[in-house]
Design a protein around this motif. Structure first.
Motif, PDB file in Angstrom:
ATOM      1  N   UNK A  88       1.245  -1.381   0.004  1.00 18.98           N
ATOM      2  CA  UNK A  88      -0.488   0.048  -0.298  1.00 18.98           C
ATOM      3  C   UNK A  88       0.677   1.229   0.181  1.00 18.98           C
ATOM      4  N   UNK A  89       2.088   0.482   0.037  1.00 16.38           N
ATOM      5  CA  UNK A  89       2.897   2.564  -0.332  1.00 16.38           C
ATOM      6  C   UNK A  89       3.609   2.635  -1.797  1.00 16.38           C
ATOM      7  N   UNK A  90       3.023   3.930  -1.923  1.00 17.81           N
ATOM      8  CA  UNK A  90       2.644   4.529  -3.061  1.00 17.81           C
ATOM      9  C   UNK A  90       4.783   5.101  -3.766  1.00 17.81           C
ATOM     10  N   UNK A 132       9.467   4.276  -4.541  1.00 15.58           N
ATOM     11  CA  UNK A 132       9.637   3.732  -3.463  1.00 15.58           C
ATOM     12  C   UNK A 132      10.698   2.831  -3.468  1.00 15.58           C
ATOM     13  N   UNK A 133      10.933   1.907  -4.075  1.00 17.47           N
ATOM     14  CA  UNK A 133      11.920   1.287  -4.904  1.00 17.47           C
ATOM     15  C   UNK A 133      13.485   2.528  -4.762  1.00 17.47           C
ATOM     16  N   UNK A 137      14.548   0.756   2.505  1.00 15.23           N
ATOM     17  CA  UNK A 137      14.075  -0.061   4.256  1.00 15.23           C
ATOM     18  C   UNK A 137      13.650   1.300   4.016  1.00 15.23           C
ATOM     19  N   UNK A 138      12.277   1.318   4.771  1.00 19.05           N
ATOM     20  CA  UNK A 138      11.893   2.650   5.062  1.00 19.05           C
ATOM     21  C   UNK A 138      12.366   2.920   6.661  1.00 19.05           C
ATOM     22  N   UNK A 139      13.460   1.742   7.630  1.00 23.01           N
ATOM     23  CA  UNK A 139      13.620   1.847   8.781  1.00 23.01           C
ATOM     24  C   UNK A 139      14.851   1.759   8.336  1.00 23.01           C
ATOM     25  N   UNK A 140      15.690   3.099   7.221  1.00 18.79           N
ATOM     26  CA  UNK A 140      17.267   2.876   7.631  1.00 18.79           C
ATOM     27  C   UNK A 140      17.331   3.789   6.263  1.00 18.79           C
TER      28      UNK A 140
END
Ligand SMILES: CC(=O)CC(=O)C(=O)O
Ligand SMILES: [Mg+2]
Length: 215
Positions: A88-90, A132-133, A137-140
């Motif tokens: 769901x992340x665009x 998004x590519x 990793x959105x947590x880093x």
């Protein structure tokens, strides 16, 4: 990729902001560490894009910068589990959650909403859309911000209390998210005041950066 997402500002859907999502930032303002996500809204009229200036609102005495990772929702989310969130992340963007700190503190003391403190005109400067590519990793992701060339904020999204997947899942259990809605995921420590004539430069590591002047 839908052109609506690439033009998320013009598409102009709901802006949801997360507060106190980094321990060190909650502590620097003397706020409690939240035990579940804490969210508020900005109006879409507060968006600005590069080339426009941040305007200090009338009567404001202390406007703070808050650099944040923004997430653009790619498709409808209602009660979505964390494992299904990546679909769901665009995409992503870099955002400033400009804050009228004195008005916010005064509202907080009186138990009133933060709408004007967080939603004044030009309170949401953003970067271009980041596919998004580019952020596997959105947590880093490193977040940094300089005022007039001086480093004020330097953090990493691994320090979020509630990671992106948890935030979207938690919000989607309470508020249905639609394509083009955005989430500002909270700021790391180092927030501080800006004055007329200052220049803010900030970035998501070396993935994207942006520059805004204060009028
Ligand atoms: C205290 C705040 O302004 C909360 C907020 O916006 C944050 O990013 O944290
Ligand atoms: Mg914020």
């Amino acid at each position: 990729m839908s052109s609506k997402l690439q033009n998320f500002v013009k598409f102009g859907r709901t802006i949801i902001c997360v507060g106190r999502n980094y321990r060190a930032h909650a502590s620097e303002l003397g706020n409690p560490i939240p035990s579940e996500p804490f969210v508020f809204l900005k109006p879409v009229s507060s968006y600005i894009t590069q080339g426009q200036d941040i305007k200090l609102p009338l009567g404001a005495s202390e406007i703070h910068h808050e650099v944040e990772l923004g997430v653009v929702i790619g498709s409808r989310c209602s009660s979505v589990t964390e494992s299904n969130i990546p679909d769901h992340i665009g995409g992503y963007f870099l955002a400033l959650d400009m804050t009228d700190r004195n008005r916010q503190k005064s509202a907080q003391t009186k138990g009133l909403p933060w709408t004007v403190a967080k939603g004044f005109d030009t309170a949401c400067p953003v970067s271009d859309f980041v596919p998004k590519d580019r952020i596997p990793d959105p947590q880093n992701v490193d977040l940094w911000l300089k005022v007039n060339g001086n480093l004020r904020q330097s953090g990493n999204t691994k320090l979020m209390i509630f990671p992106v997947k948890k935030l979207i899942s938690w919000i989607s259990e309470r508020i249905t998210l639609e394509e083009g809605d955005v989430i500002l995921t909270g700021t790391p420590e180092g927030v501080g005041p800006v004055r007329s004539g200052d220049i803010i430069e900030c970035g998501l590591g070396d993935i994207t950066k942006m520059k805004y002047s204060i009028k």
